[in-house]
Enzyme design. Sequence first.
Site, PDB file in Angstrom:
ATOM      1  N   HIS A 210      47.243  31.241  38.789  1.00 19.19           N
ATOM      2  CA  HIS A 210      46.093  30.843  39.602  1.00 19.19           C
ATOM      3  C   HIS A 210      46.351  29.590  40.443  1.00 19.19           C
ATOM      4  O   HIS A 210      45.810  29.444  41.535  1.00 19.19           O
ATOM      5  CB  HIS A 210      44.887  30.606  38.683  1.00 19.19           C
ATOM      6  CG  HIS A 210      43.567  30.767  39.367  1.00 19.19           C
ATOM      7  ND1 HIS A 210      42.437  31.216  38.727  1.00 19.19           N
ATOM      8  CD2 HIS A 210      43.179  30.570  40.650  1.00 19.19           C
ATOM      9  CE1 HIS A 210      41.429  31.264  39.578  1.00 19.19           C
ATOM     10  NE2 HIS A 210      41.858  30.876  40.750  1.00 19.19           N
TER      11      HIS A 210
ATOM     12  N   LYS B 129      43.881  36.653  37.261  1.00 14.73           N
ATOM     13  CA  LYS B 129      44.672  35.429  37.388  1.00 14.73           C
ATOM     14  C   LYS B 129      44.730  34.664  36.068  1.00 14.73           C
ATOM     15  O   LYS B 129      43.755  34.626  35.312  1.00 14.73           O
ATOM     16  CB  LYS B 129      44.078  34.513  38.474  1.00 14.73           C
ATOM     17  CG  LYS B 129      43.867  35.217  39.798  1.00 14.73           C
ATOM     18  CD  LYS B 129      43.309  34.303  40.862  1.00 14.73           C
ATOM     19  CE  LYS B 129      42.761  35.094  42.024  1.00 14.73           C
ATOM     20  NZ  LYS B 129      41.423  35.618  41.771  1.00 14.73           N
TER      21      LYS B 129
ATOM     22  N   ASP C 108      39.006  41.646  42.911  1.00 13.02           N
ATOM     23  CA  ASP C 108      39.704  40.417  42.546  1.00 13.02           C
ATOM     24  C   ASP C 108      38.869  39.631  41.533  1.00 13.02           C
ATOM     25  O   ASP C 108      37.711  39.306  41.778  1.00 13.02           O
ATOM     26  CB  ASP C 108      39.904  39.570  43.816  1.00 13.02           C
ATOM     27  CG  ASP C 108      40.621  38.264  43.518  1.00 13.02           C
ATOM     28  OD1 ASP C 108      41.865  38.288  43.453  1.00 13.02           O
ATOM     29  OD2 ASP C 108      39.947  37.229  43.350  1.00 13.02           O
TER      30      ASP C 108
ATOM     31  N   TYR D 197      36.675  33.040  36.127  1.00 12.94           N
ATOM     32  CA  TYR D 197      35.446  33.484  36.787  1.00 12.94           C
ATOM     33  C   TYR D 197      34.421  34.059  35.806  1.00 12.94           C
ATOM     34  O   TYR D 197      33.245  34.172  36.134  1.00 12.94           O
ATOM     35  CB  TYR D 197      35.723  34.557  37.843  1.00 12.94           C
ATOM     36  CG  TYR D 197      36.641  34.185  38.963  1.00 12.94           C
ATOM     37  CD1 TYR D 197      36.966  32.863  39.254  1.00 12.94           C
ATOM     38  CD2 TYR D 197      37.202  35.178  39.769  1.00 12.94           C
ATOM     39  CE1 TYR D 197      37.827  32.544  40.297  1.00 12.94           C
ATOM     40  CE2 TYR D 197      38.060  34.874  40.813  1.00 12.94           C
ATOM     41  CZ  TYR D 197      38.371  33.558  41.064  1.00 12.94           C
ATOM     42  OH  TYR D 197      39.226  33.263  42.099  1.00 12.94           O
TER      43      TYR D 197
END
Length: 320
Positions: free
Chosen positions: A119, A86, A51, A56
Amino acid sequence: MVSIPEAPLGSTGKTIPLVGFGTAQFPFGAATEAVKESVVHAIEVGYRHFDTAAIYQSEEPLGEAIAQALRLGLIKSRDELFITSKLWFGHAHRQLVLPALQTSLKNLGLEHIDLYLIHFPVSLKPGTGFPFSKEDIEPLDYEGVWEAMEECQNLGLTKSIGVSNFACKKLERLLATAKIPPAVNQVELNPVWQQKKLRDFCEKKGIHITAYSPLGAKGTIWGTNRVMECQMLKEIANAKGKSVAQVSLRWVYQQGVSLVVKSFNKERMKENLDIFYWELSAEELQKIEQIPQYRGSRSEEHVSEDGPYKSLEDLWDGEI
């Protein structure tokens, strides 16, 4: 190597591994080499769902780790993996969704991903990054953004599409116009935030739930130590000869949802997979149901008098 069970994704015909590996390391982008090394080791011990998210900054090291795992023969094909990414809030605009996914694919070095999620049920002014201010927050164009997500699936750039952090009313609003229903809703879920109402709603609508922060995400800006320090979980763990983490993960697994857990510690990576060959009893499950509830990821930064969400009740449809 552990073999991880899979669950069907609604009516898509696809499946999702029931335990996945998270790659969010805060501050974002600070530990790219650690992400890469950890993903390679995670593949080695049996993880197959990974994931990530645009924000990120872990897509690139994840892609490098996949390439390395293929070179090392840890997997024979990329298709053995399930990759989720996302859509960042600043790209949650109809015209920006497809380019955002194309950028994620380039970062990952992949031709497609398995799951692409909105997200959060919010937009920012186009192109806004992280961190952002409350003045940047805009209402999400549910219909337009979801149509663009559907286009991504129709083009074969993602096998399934879904959402993250959507409460019941927001899901209803999306479902009202969706041609392709969301396959997944990824939300905070653990023994301290059990989300019974949302789980029941998603089950009725055929939406699979993936749990993030199944251990409470201690050490992140949104996490707490309430799961790991929970007295009831400690008592059950001691009685069973398991860790608190294993009891919490097993509880999530027994709810019939998948989960994403993150640890870059090699021993804990293995420990977090040792949840399949034992179970919590009906009595233990009943005790866990009595644990006082607390939402860890409250996202107060999305609430403002001038924005789309005036209160936390508004943001989470009263589920706080």
